[in-house]
Design an enzyme around this catalytic site. Structure first.
Site, PDB file in Angstrom:
ATOM      1  N   ALA A  98       0.815  -1.213   0.000  1.00  0.00           N
ATOM      2  CA  ALA A  98       0.000   0.000   0.000  1.00  0.00           C
ATOM      3  C   ALA A  98       0.854   1.271   0.000  1.00  0.00           C
ATOM      4  O   ALA A  98       0.451   2.303  -0.546  1.00  0.00           O
ATOM      5  CB  ALA A  98      -0.923  -0.008   1.214  1.00  0.00           C
ATOM      6  N   PHE A  99       2.027   1.189   0.607  1.00  0.00           N
ATOM      7  CA  PHE A  99       2.884   2.372   0.682  1.00  0.00           C
ATOM      8  C   PHE A  99       3.288   2.863  -0.711  1.00  0.00           C
ATOM      9  O   PHE A  99       3.552   4.060  -0.907  1.00  0.00           O
ATOM     10  CB  PHE A  99       4.136   2.041   1.513  1.00  0.00           C
ATOM     11  CG  PHE A  99       4.885   3.244   1.994  1.00  0.00           C
ATOM     12  CD1 PHE A  99       4.364   4.042   2.998  1.00  0.00           C
ATOM     13  CD2 PHE A  99       6.118   3.581   1.447  1.00  0.00           C
ATOM     14  CE1 PHE A  99       5.056   5.163   3.438  1.00  0.00           C
ATOM     15  CE2 PHE A  99       6.809   4.685   1.886  1.00  0.00           C
ATOM     16  CZ  PHE A  99       6.285   5.486   2.890  1.00  0.00           C
ATOM     17  N   VAL A 108      -4.302  -3.071   4.414  1.00  0.00           N
ATOM     18  CA  VAL A 108      -3.284  -2.955   5.461  1.00  0.00           C
ATOM     19  C   VAL A 108      -3.872  -3.571   6.721  1.00  0.00           C
ATOM     20  O   VAL A 108      -4.964  -3.182   7.158  1.00  0.00           O
ATOM     21  CB  VAL A 108      -2.874  -1.490   5.708  1.00  0.00           C
ATOM     22  CG1 VAL A 108      -1.620  -1.438   6.570  1.00  0.00           C
ATOM     23  CG2 VAL A 108      -2.640  -0.745   4.405  1.00  0.00           C
ATOM     24  N   ILE A 109      -3.169  -4.553   7.259  1.00  0.00           N
ATOM     25  CA  ILE A 109      -3.689  -5.301   8.410  1.00  0.00           C
ATOM     26  C   ILE A 109      -2.768  -5.088   9.611  1.00  0.00           C
ATOM     27  O   ILE A 109      -1.544  -5.227   9.501  1.00  0.00           O
ATOM     28  CB  ILE A 109      -3.822  -6.796   8.060  1.00  0.00           C
ATOM     29  CG1 ILE A 109      -4.856  -6.945   6.925  1.00  0.00           C
ATOM     30  CG2 ILE A 109      -4.242  -7.600   9.297  1.00  0.00           C
ATOM     31  CD1 ILE A 109      -5.073  -8.357   6.441  1.00  0.00           C
ATOM     32  N   HIS A 169       4.268  -0.254  12.559  1.00  0.00           N
ATOM     33  CA  HIS A 169       4.413  -0.218  11.096  1.00  0.00           C
ATOM     34  C   HIS A 169       3.066   0.043  10.413  1.00  0.00           C
ATOM     35  O   HIS A 169       2.983   0.809   9.448  1.00  0.00           O
ATOM     36  CB  HIS A 169       5.001  -1.555  10.622  1.00  0.00           C
ATOM     37  CG  HIS A 169       5.399  -1.574   9.192  1.00  0.00           C
ATOM     38  ND1 HIS A 169       6.450  -0.857   8.685  1.00  0.00           N
ATOM     39  CD2 HIS A 169       4.863  -2.233   8.123  1.00  0.00           C
ATOM     40  CE1 HIS A 169       6.563  -1.064   7.386  1.00  0.00           C
ATOM     41  NE2 HIS A 169       5.606  -1.898   7.017  1.00  0.00           N
ATOM     42  N   PHE A 178     -10.526   5.898  -2.993  1.00  0.00           N
ATOM     43  CA  PHE A 178      -9.691   5.275  -1.958  1.00  0.00           C
ATOM     44  C   PHE A 178     -10.303   3.949  -1.504  1.00  0.00           C
ATOM     45  O   PHE A 178     -11.274   3.915  -0.744  1.00  0.00           O
ATOM     46  CB  PHE A 178      -9.555   6.231  -0.774  1.00  0.00           C
ATOM     47  CG  PHE A 178      -8.589   5.755   0.271  1.00  0.00           C
ATOM     48  CD1 PHE A 178      -7.225   5.769   0.034  1.00  0.00           C
ATOM     49  CD2 PHE A 178      -9.036   5.274   1.487  1.00  0.00           C
ATOM     50  CE1 PHE A 178      -6.325   5.320   0.990  1.00  0.00           C
ATOM     51  CE2 PHE A 178      -8.149   4.820   2.452  1.00  0.00           C
ATOM     52  CZ  PHE A 178      -6.784   4.844   2.206  1.00  0.00           C
ATOM     53  N   ARG A 213     -15.351  -7.162   4.187  1.00  0.00           N
ATOM     54  CA  ARG A 213     -15.578  -5.942   3.402  1.00  0.00           C
ATOM     55  C   ARG A 213     -15.272  -6.147   1.917  1.00  0.00           C
ATOM     56  O   ARG A 213     -15.160  -5.190   1.161  1.00  0.00           O
ATOM     57  CB  ARG A 213     -14.722  -4.806   3.991  1.00  0.00           C
ATOM     58  CG  ARG A 213     -15.277  -4.341   5.339  1.00  0.00           C
ATOM     59  CD  ARG A 213     -14.276  -3.666   6.242  1.00  0.00           C
ATOM     60  NE  ARG A 213     -14.935  -3.221   7.482  1.00  0.00           N
ATOM     61  CZ  ARG A 213     -15.234  -4.019   8.522  1.00  0.00           C
ATOM     62  NH1 ARG A 213     -14.926  -5.308   8.485  1.00  0.00           N
ATOM     63  NH2 ARG A 213     -15.859  -3.535   9.583  1.00  0.00           N
TER      64      ARG A 213
END
Ligand code: INI
Length: 161
Positions: free
Chosen positions: A56-57, A81-82, A88, A113, A127
């Site tokens: 994701a970064f 992102v988990i 982090h 997004f 989701r």
């Protein structure tokens, strides 16, 4: 009152989807729902370009390049992102949310997004077509609506719409 119409017709629009490979099961589910929704709304398969990135970064950098290309009416970002046991998670979340917002602000191209930020993988899968809807479909609709709206903003809305 004059109101711009809400238009979810994707015919003739071009989209770029940036999707992160990290948490691949979730990413592929998001991409599948997103693509299905765009096609259901009339987008052509040839008008949907997909760029995979490692995590994701990295999403904002790819989204910026695609937005600046001028080839797309909207960009869609997808990822997961988990939360782990370290800070982090927070740094990656801030990086991707701030970065995506800046791409939209700097380029004027709508960027939807669709990056899930969850405590565990089950919350993420809930989701992606589970009991909490489908984020991939949701952001596809947001991208279509914003692409149509932004295409109209240089003119005033029609009277009485
Ligand atoms: N990237 C994700 O997309 N999701 C995560 O949950 C994640 N975690 O937990 O670390 C993650 N990290 C990788 C990061 O996005 C970058 O790819 C990496 O730091 C290289 O720049």
């Amino acid at each position: 009152m004059n109101v711009y119409p809400s238009d979810l017709d994707a015919r003739g629009l071009s989209f770029a989807v940036v999707v992160s490979r990290f948490n691949h099961l979730v990413s592929t589910a998001l991409l599948e729902g997103c693509e299905r929704c765009l096609l259901e709304r009339g987008a052509s398969s040839e008008a949907i370009d997909v760029a995979w990135v490692p995590g994701a970064f990295e999403i904002p950098l790819a989204a910026r390049g695609l937005a600046e290309s001028g080839r797309y009416e909207a960009i869609i970002t997808l990822g997961s992102v988990i939360r782990g046991g370290t800070p982090h998670f927070d740094y990656v979340c801030v990086g991707v949310t701030d970065g995506v917002r800046e791409v939209m602000r700097d380029t004027g191209v709508p960027v939807a997004f669709g990056v899930l930020t969850t405590d565990d993988v089950d919350q993420a899968l809930d989701r992606c077509g589970g009991e909490h809807g489908h984020k991939g479909e949701e952001v596809a609709l947001a991208a279509i609506e914003m692409a149509r709206l932004c295409g109209r903003l240089s003119a005033a809305p029609e009277n009485g719409a």
